[in-house]
Design a protein around this motif. Structure first.
Motif, PDB file in Angstrom:
ATOM      1  N   ARG A  54       0.829  -1.194   0.000  1.00 18.60           N
ATOM      2  CA  ARG A  54       0.000   0.000   0.000  1.00 18.60           C
ATOM      3  C   ARG A  54       0.866   1.247   0.000  1.00 18.60           C
ATOM      4  NH1 ARG A  54      -2.417   3.786   3.497  1.00 18.60           N
ATOM      5  NH2 ARG A  54      -0.928   3.193   5.101  1.00 18.60           N
ATOM      6  N   GLN A  55       1.895   1.267   0.822  1.00 15.18           N
ATOM      7  CA  GLN A  55       2.761   2.433   0.896  1.00 15.18           C
ATOM      8  C   GLN A  55       3.587   2.583  -0.374  1.00 15.18           C
ATOM      9  OE1 GLN A  55       1.006   3.669   3.605  1.00 15.18           O
ATOM     10  NE2 GLN A  55       2.947   4.682   3.895  1.00 15.18           N
ATOM     11  N   ALA A  56       4.097   1.487  -0.895  1.00 15.47           N
ATOM     12  CA  ALA A  56       4.960   1.571  -2.069  1.00 15.47           C
ATOM     13  C   ALA A  56       4.216   2.082  -3.286  1.00 15.47           C
ATOM     14  CB  ALA A  56       5.562   0.196  -2.357  1.00 15.47           C
ATOM     15  N   THR A 109       3.849   7.816  -6.381  1.00 14.72           N
ATOM     16  CA  THR A 109       4.043   7.764  -7.832  1.00 14.72           C
ATOM     17  C   THR A 109       4.490   9.105  -8.407  1.00 14.72           C
ATOM     18  OG1 THR A 109       1.688   8.230  -8.146  1.00 14.72           O
ATOM     19  CG2 THR A 109       2.364   5.913  -8.100  1.00 14.72           C
ATOM     20  N   TRP A 110       4.352  10.203  -7.635  1.00 15.64           N
ATOM     21  CA  TRP A 110       4.766  11.514  -8.085  1.00 15.64           C
ATOM     22  C   TRP A 110       5.980  11.981  -7.281  1.00 15.64           C
ATOM     23  CZ3 TRP A 110       1.058  15.770  -9.986  1.00 15.64           C
ATOM     24  CH2 TRP A 110       0.149  15.242 -10.910  1.00 15.64           C
ATOM     25  N   VAL A 161       4.438  17.368  -7.296  1.00 17.31           N
ATOM     26  CA  VAL A 161       3.349  17.664  -6.367  1.00 17.31           C
ATOM     27  C   VAL A 161       3.343  19.141  -6.002  1.00 17.31           C
ATOM     28  CG1 VAL A 161       2.447  17.239  -4.056  1.00 17.31           C
ATOM     29  CG2 VAL A 161       3.272  15.328  -5.438  1.00 17.31           C
ATOM     30  N   LEU A 162       4.505  19.717  -5.712  1.00 17.06           N
ATOM     31  CA  LEU A 162       4.583  21.132  -5.357  1.00 17.06           C
ATOM     32  C   LEU A 162       4.097  22.021  -6.501  1.00 17.06           C
ATOM     33  CD1 LEU A 162       7.962  21.295  -3.404  1.00 17.06           C
ATOM     34  CD2 LEU A 162       5.686  21.813  -2.496  1.00 17.06           C
ATOM     35  N   GLY A 163       4.484  21.687  -7.710  1.00 12.44           N
ATOM     36  CA  GLY A 163       4.026  22.460  -8.858  1.00 12.44           C
ATOM     37  C   GLY A 163       2.525  22.397  -9.024  1.00 12.44           C
ATOM     38  N   ARG A 183      -0.445  11.449  -3.943  1.00 15.93           N
ATOM     39  CA  ARG A 183       0.322  10.996  -5.095  1.00 15.93           C
ATOM     40  C   ARG A 183       1.803  10.845  -4.749  1.00 15.93           C
ATOM     41  NH1 ARG A 183      -2.481  15.371  -9.250  1.00 15.93           N
ATOM     42  NH2 ARG A 183      -4.468  14.279  -9.506  1.00 15.93           N
ATOM     43  N   ALA A 184       2.208  11.460  -3.639  1.00 20.17           N
ATOM     44  CA  ALA A 184       3.605  11.358  -3.214  1.00 20.17           C
ATOM     45  C   ALA A 184       3.791  10.351  -2.094  1.00 20.17           C
ATOM     46  CB  ALA A 184       4.113  12.729  -2.753  1.00 20.17           C
ATOM     47  N   PHE A 185       2.825  10.286  -1.150  1.00 22.64           N
ATOM     48  CA  PHE A 185       2.931   9.316  -0.055  1.00 22.64           C
ATOM     49  C   PHE A 185       1.545   9.058   0.506  1.00 22.64           C
ATOM     50  CE2 PHE A 185       3.617  13.503   1.805  1.00 22.64           C
ATOM     51  CZ  PHE A 185       2.773  13.503   2.911  1.00 22.64           C
TER      52      PHE A 185
END
Length: 281
Positions: free
Chosen positions: A4-6, A10-11, A16-18, A43-45
């Motif tokens: 689930r964590q892995a 994906t981003w 994500v910041l953009g 999308r990052a974690f």
């Protein structure tokens, strides 16, 4: 790391910041921004629940909160934030070099030392906690709590880094949302002050006749919901802490907070002190 964590990250943080920067410009309401921002952070974690807060930049008191996949236990949270010694308070994070931190790191891996873990996270089935404060131009406009279920891996350093890098961005988005909502809100009308008296547990004892319509407007629904609102509980919890700290003095400085009603009007929520050991807001 489990599947689930892995599968969540994906981003990259830069992507994500953009995307968050573009989102902050587009979203006019805070609730919409919070929901969309959470989707982008995922999308990052991964995380299992989030609690977004709006803070009064003048007093640093919580005025509103927005829950995602969490039960509402705000009185416990407010008591912890303003009346109980603990790690990673929003005020502490706002004044720290890094605006985000995990409970695990702050407690040296012994999260059971945290009153918030014992009173709020563990009873709800959560363990890892990541907090951040939203600061821009020296003022704190909001804060965020992310949690994972017990048994899930701790948040990683890169997750903390992403929230730290997002602090000013989130602050500006909250500030912009408040301004936009104020412009779209109801026109101000003259109202007498409303006074409510709370016991030590935050339960309503009595209220002035002018308080009921104001509390209904604060919550957007009922008087009872207004009494239970984050703005009221934050001021009450901060008042209890101020009174306890000021017992050796003649009169402690009691808290005041600027709040926004569901109708979009801005109010001042100020604590008064009675002769009995009660909080009046």
């Amino acid at each position: 790391m489990n599947t689930r964590q892995a599968s969540a990250g994906t981003w990259t943080a830069e992507w994500v910041l953009g995307d968050l920067e573009r989102l902050a410009v587009r979203c006019s309401s805070r609730a919409h921004f919070f929901d969309e921002a959470a989707a982008r952070l995922k999308r990052a974690f991964a995380f299992d629940g989030a609690c977004w807060h709006t803070l009064d930049p003048g007093s640093d008191l919580i005025t509103q909160h927005h829950l995602q996949d969490l039960e509402d236990h705000f009185p416990v949270l407010a008591n912890n934030e303003y009346a109980v010694p603990d790690v990673n308070k929003f005020q502490t994070l706002a004044r720290a070099k890094r605006r985000a931190a995990t409970m695990s790191e702050a407690t040296g891996g012994h999260v059971e030392r945290s009153a918030r873990f014992r009173d709020l996270l563990a009873p709800g089935g959560f363990d890892p906690e990541l907090r951040s404060a939203f600061v821009a131009d020296g003022a704190t406009w909001g804060a965020l709590i992310l949690v994972r279920r017990a048994g899930q891996p701790e948040f990683e350093r890169r997750d903390v880094d992403l929230l730290d890098a997002s602090s000013a961005l989130f602050a500006r988005a909250v500030r912009r949302g408040l301004v936009t909502e104020a412009c779209e809100g109801a026109a101000a009308v003259a109202d007498p002050p409303g006074v409510i008296e709370l016991d030590a547990a935050g339960c309503l004892i009595r209220a002035s006749s002018s308080a009921e319509p104001l509390l209904c407007e604060l919550s957007g629904t009922t008087m009872e919901a207004g009494v239970a609102s984050p703005a009221i509980h934050a001021v009450a919890s901060a008042t209890r802490a101020a009174l306890a700290a000021g017992r050796a003095r003649e009169m402690p400085q009691l808290p005041s907070s600027a709040v926004k009603t569901a109708a979009g009007r801005g109010w001042s929520c100020t604590a008064l002190c009675s002769a009995r050991p009660l909080e009046r807001t």
